[in-house]
Design an enzyme around this catalytic site. Structure first.
Site, PDB file in Angstrom:
ATOM      1  N   GLY A 277      34.229  37.563  16.215  1.00  0.00           N
ATOM      2  CA  GLY A 277      35.652  37.856  16.250  1.00  0.00           C
ATOM      3  C   GLY A 277      36.058  38.356  17.629  1.00  0.00           C
ATOM      4  O   GLY A 277      35.234  38.467  18.547  1.00  0.00           O
TER       5      GLY A 277
ATOM      6  N   HIS B 202      35.833  40.787  32.384  1.00  0.00           N
ATOM      7  CA  HIS B 202      34.627  40.026  32.055  1.00  0.00           C
ATOM      8  C   HIS B 202      33.788  39.754  33.311  1.00  0.00           C
ATOM      9  O   HIS B 202      32.563  39.804  33.260  1.00  0.00           O
ATOM     10  CB  HIS B 202      35.000  38.703  31.367  1.00  0.00           C
ATOM     11  CG  HIS B 202      35.134  38.835  29.882  1.00  0.00           C
ATOM     12  ND1 HIS B 202      34.306  38.183  28.994  1.00  0.00           N
ATOM     13  CD2 HIS B 202      35.981  39.561  29.125  1.00  0.00           C
ATOM     14  CE1 HIS B 202      34.656  38.494  27.753  1.00  0.00           C
ATOM     15  NE2 HIS B 202      35.681  39.324  27.800  1.00  0.00           N
TER      16      HIS B 202
ATOM     17  N   MET C 246      31.929  42.830  34.224  1.00  0.00           N
ATOM     18  CA  MET C 246      30.885  43.053  33.223  1.00  0.00           C
ATOM     19  C   MET C 246      29.658  42.192  33.536  1.00  0.00           C
ATOM     20  O   MET C 246      28.528  42.634  33.395  1.00  0.00           O
ATOM     21  CB  MET C 246      31.453  42.681  31.844  1.00  0.00           C
ATOM     22  CG  MET C 246      30.780  43.318  30.662  1.00  0.00           C
ATOM     23  SD  MET C 246      31.866  43.126  29.171  1.00  0.00           S
ATOM     24  CE  MET C 246      31.661  41.359  28.839  1.00  0.00           C
TER      25      MET C 246
END
Lengths: 174, 174, 174
Positions: free
Chosen positions: A12, A52, A55
């Site tokens: 999800g 992202h 990260m």
């Protein structure tokens, strides 16, 4: 830990699926390639892309390609592992661009099967909420469910991620 | 592979749950009966019903019954396996018809327990999205969650399907 | 069955996660404490709170605290087990009160780790539906996913509940 030919990581929103998939790729021993399908139309997506990228850290080769992944996948070598992040944004681009979903899905799967390095695909589970009240959202979740089924059927390893934790649906977790 | 008395197949939209349940029924060795609860009000549902019918292929006895499944279930023989597809559309019909959910659920469970052949129920997981902004949708997802819990408590086998792949929640996959 | 230091019970709406978590707490052998985070603004929530209270039955010490759980957790003794029900309503209170999510999450995790009795946290999976069409819902589901990941990383036992049935994601079910 070497990765099989095709891995699907399902989850999800904000489930930790991308971080999990990135770790798989980094631990594969191959040079990591990030195939980004996001199109940045607004600040919210720009912020997500930046988050992202930070990260992931250095060491990744990043290719930005919203729609036609064939060329990028054809250039992958056996010494690379490619992460497609994600099939959901790719499908969004297909549908919003009014392209044929079945044709593009078949072309994508053909390119994935022909890829010379291991492929990891991140995709969203979007069908476990209430029926959306607009037709485009219903069309999208049907297409997304079908796409996930088709990738899962080809995949050697399918992992669902929930709260950052993996649940193996197919194959053996390496 | 013979099926137990009651099997619940849970999944999101377009998760492959119906195809999975149909395979279970076909492999049970009994004559397959399809108990369809869909009411066709628009083209979108008509298209879905046609697509599911083509997917099933020949060999199935189809009974269309949107609300009162008791008579159909009472007529099932021990040589038949019945697939109820699906509890979500059935519950929609109960709620939109302004019938009592608890009464109808109890009657349905009684009919299922009394059925002489194995029963497979397909149902949707609808509670893993964001809280819906309208009261009817919130009522529906609470009722659906309660119904799934009640069927699961009676079931011998409960399987969640994601991207076409099964995950056993209760019992042993035959 | 004694419980580990921290257990996370994840599930969708009406999945049976609260009932499952309550059973865990009751079977832990410790005195059960219910730390309720709900704020009652309307009849729908009042009805839910009453229903849950009746479901729990007598024997529980109930503490109502929508935001600052630190004091309540600091007062838990090693002879008590505390159930936080739920992290989703707590997060709603943080966000609607315009408090900093990261600060409050860190404070909550610190309080949980310092708690002298076992802690069970109930939380919702909200990220498996279609992308919500409003920014607050998208912010909420991202925050909820992040919170679930952080609690899961600290937890010794993580269980997802679907249709009332547990699926162990981390640790061993006691």
């Amino acid at each position: 830990m070497p990765l099989p030919k095709l891995t699907l990581v399902l989850g999800g929103a904000a489930s930790g699926k991308s971080a999990f998939a990135e770790n798989l790729v980094l631990q594969s021993g191959n040079a990591p390639v990030y195939l980004a399908t996001a199109q940045v139309f607004d600040d919210e997506m720009a912020e997500k892309v930046t988050r992202h990228r930070n990260m992931r850290g250095a060491g990744w080769t990043t290719i930005e390609q919203p729609l036609d992944l064939g060329t990028a996948l054809a250039n992958i070598t056996p010494q690379q592992t490619v992460l497609i992040d994600c099939a959901t944004l790719w499908l969004t681009n297909v549908i919003l661009g009014d392209h044929d979903v079945a044709d593009h899905t078949n072309a994508l799967l053909t390119s994935i099967v022909a890829c010379q390095g291991p492929v990891v695909v991140v995709s969203n589970e979007v069908g476990q909420g209430i029926v959306p009240d607009n037709a485009l959202s219903r069309k999208f979740r049907n297409a997304q469910g079908g796409l996930n089924q088709q990738i899962a059927a080809e995949a050697d390893l399918v992992v669902a991620v929930m709260a950052g934790l993996p649940l193996t649906l197919k194959g053996r977790f390496p």
